[in-house]
Design a protein around this motif. Sequence first.
Motif, PDB file in Angstrom:
ATOM      1  N   MET A  55      28.605  35.292  25.808  1.00 18.94           N
ATOM      2  CA  MET A  55      29.313  36.234  26.679  1.00 18.94           C
ATOM      3  C   MET A  55      29.027  35.937  28.145  1.00 18.94           C
ATOM      4  O   MET A  55      29.937  35.911  28.977  1.00 18.94           O
ATOM      5  CB  MET A  55      28.893  37.660  26.338  1.00 18.94           C
ATOM      6  N   ALA A  56      27.744  35.710  28.473  1.00 19.49           N
ATOM      7  CA  ALA A  56      27.370  35.441  29.861  1.00 19.49           C
ATOM      8  C   ALA A  56      28.038  34.171  30.376  1.00 19.49           C
ATOM      9  O   ALA A  56      28.607  34.149  31.481  1.00 19.49           O
ATOM     10  CB  ALA A  56      25.851  35.338  29.981  1.00 19.49           C
ATOM     11  N   VAL A  57      27.990  33.124  29.589  1.00 22.97           N
ATOM     12  CA  VAL A  57      28.575  31.859  30.023  1.00 22.97           C
ATOM     13  C   VAL A  57      30.093  31.990  30.187  1.00 22.97           C
ATOM     14  O   VAL A  57      30.685  31.493  31.160  1.00 22.97           O
ATOM     15  CB  VAL A  57      28.232  30.736  29.023  1.00 22.97           C
ATOM     16  N   THR A  58      30.735  32.679  29.265  1.00 24.13           N
ATOM     17  CA  THR A  58      32.188  32.847  29.350  1.00 24.13           C
ATOM     18  C   THR A  58      32.594  33.641  30.583  1.00 24.13           C
ATOM     19  O   THR A  58      33.551  33.299  31.280  1.00 24.13           O
ATOM     20  CB  THR A  58      32.706  33.542  28.082  1.00 24.13           C
ATOM     21  N   LEU A  59      31.873  34.719  30.868  1.00 22.98           N
ATOM     22  CA  LEU A  59      32.203  35.518  32.046  1.00 22.98           C
ATOM     23  C   LEU A  59      31.970  34.733  33.330  1.00 22.98           C
ATOM     24  O   LEU A  59      32.720  34.879  34.308  1.00 22.98           O
ATOM     25  CB  LEU A  59      31.369  36.804  32.051  1.00 22.98           C
ATOM     26  N   ILE A  60      30.940  33.907  33.337  1.00 23.02           N
ATOM     27  CA  ILE A  60      30.733  33.052  34.515  1.00 23.02           C
ATOM     28  C   ILE A  60      31.919  32.105  34.687  1.00 23.02           C
ATOM     29  O   ILE A  60      32.390  31.846  35.811  1.00 23.02           O
ATOM     30  CB  ILE A  60      29.410  32.277  34.378  1.00 23.02           C
ATOM     31  N   GLY A  61      32.446  31.603  33.585  1.00 24.30           N
ATOM     32  CA  GLY A  61      33.641  30.763  33.667  1.00 24.30           C
ATOM     33  C   GLY A  61      34.837  31.517  34.209  1.00 24.30           C
ATOM     34  O   GLY A  61      35.628  30.971  34.998  1.00 24.30           O
ATOM     35  N   VAL A  62      34.986  32.791  33.805  1.00 27.49           N
ATOM     36  CA  VAL A  62      36.084  33.605  34.336  1.00 27.49           C
ATOM     37  C   VAL A  62      35.934  33.781  35.843  1.00 27.49           C
ATOM     38  O   VAL A  62      36.914  33.686  36.605  1.00 27.49           O
ATOM     39  CB  VAL A  62      36.137  34.962  33.611  1.00 27.49           C
ATOM     40  N   VAL A  63      34.707  34.055  36.282  1.00 22.49           N
ATOM     41  CA  VAL A  63      34.475  34.222  37.718  1.00 22.49           C
ATOM     42  C   VAL A  63      34.774  32.923  38.452  1.00 22.49           C
ATOM     43  O   VAL A  63      35.360  32.920  39.555  1.00 22.49           O
ATOM     44  CB  VAL A  63      33.020  34.676  37.966  1.00 22.49           C
TER      45      VAL A  63
END
Length: 567
Positions: A55-63
């Motif tokens: 989840m953390a890595v994916t959200l960083i990708g979204v940002v």
Amino acid sequence: MPMPMPMPMPMPGAVPGAVPPRPPVPPQVRGPREPRTPWWQRDGVISRILAVAGMAVTLIGVVMLLVLAAQAGFFGPVPRVVAGAVFSAGLVAAGTRVLGRTGGRVGGIAVVATGVAGAYLDVIAVTVSYHWLHPVLGLAVALGVAAGGVGLAMRWRSQPLAVLVVLGAAVLAPVLTTRPVLLAFLIVLQLACVPVQVARNWPSLHAARTVPAALATLVFVAGAVLDVPAGERVWLLTAAAAVALVGLAGTIVVVRRRPTDVAASLTTALATAPMLIAPGMYHEWLDAVIIASTTATVLLMVAAIAMVPKLQAYARIPGHTAMVTAVAGAIAALEAGVGATRPATLPVALFLLALAFLGVAGQQRSRGAAGIGSAFVVLGGCTLWNVAGPGILASRNRSEVSLGVATTLGAVLALAVLAVALWCARRLPGMASGSTVQWIAASIAGLYAVTVTAVSIGVATGAPNGFVLGHGAATILWMIAATVVLLFGLRKLAAAPVVAKLALGSGLLVAGAAVVKLFLFDLATLDGLLRVAAFIAVGVLLLLVGTRYARAFAEAGADSRSEGNTG
């Protein structure tokens, strides 16, 4: 006719009638201890860690898609925003499908939380970075996204989903903007979770919804204390008030349904922290006092409701919530008192607050209010000591500079506080064991307050010899007080020996202090008829007390002997 049972034959060498010894109990043999499973092999641990990491890595990708791609010139604004929205919606749909499969709860929750948090970040970017939405409309859309995420958490009865949605959006939101508008989006997250807290007992969500908004507001306000434009101070004050009101209102709504929810009360303490430092943003003392006074009024009113039976029957505010609001309100009241007074008048404000809290404590038998009142007593005593300490009282020049009407009023209030404190201590349960210490401490503090009062009045009159008049009056007042207390103790000698012991001990202590002051200070400081008057007054009172003391104990001895003869 039934035959009698035969008696057992005693063992050879056994004593008749003795209980035969019990056979030894064989020691219990414990089986081998089962080996403990390592944490990394336990069911669900690794899957949860991997899910949260994903989840953390994916959200960083979204940002990165929303911010870094824009900085590098990749794609256009519309493709970036649409891609983020479609990706987030796809994650929510995929997570919903995964959740329904066997063993898919952990992964489904993480995927859905990622999608909702990504959508929330997309709304922030559309509002703040691209300015496609008016801030009010952007906040409304963000509220809808957050409400949808926590609504799914309620439907699935999953506290981790609600916590991950809130934390995922809150932790990465500062990457998109560091302007004060960030606080508004964090407050929206705090507000969206209030209905969930009412319906579900999820203590972790209390912290998740409050900590980001409170800490971010606290950082902004603390920075504004140093330097900030006047227009921005208004927005920061509004944000601090919103965080405090949402936290307080949410807590009250929750604890009315679940009175044992201590986590809700603790989050209220954190939510009110920005408002407690908000007065520091204003250099004008009136603005700071108005902010602190308003905060204190609201918080203390909530605490007072719990003490009024008719209001408490409707509000149902538990004791831990009332205690948290009372402490926070007392801190705000202290800020208002410090801001509205000068060093000479600060003891007056502190002693007035102490009187209020101690009065409530005695009336309601509240240890919490007594503790807050005692803290104000200590603070008031320290400030009075600062403006009228022994060094100032012993020096004529320093007394004429420092003492006056303000110190007189402060010392008089100190005497009133001592009286109320002793009354309050008698009404509180479990305080009788410390009565001797209390009376000794009250006697010493009373002597100091009487001295400050007398010397301050003498200096405030403006008379040339006002300083020495004040000290002479103080010594006589010491001895008068000792006489009154001793006579009271002698009257209670037979009826109430415990009370008599306390009164006699305190009276003798004060009388001894008066004699010491008379010889060590007044003899060198006072002059003329004033010195003569002080010695005569103290001597006559000592003779009176000594005569009455001897007669009282003689009468008590005679009564005891007559009772012995009668027996």
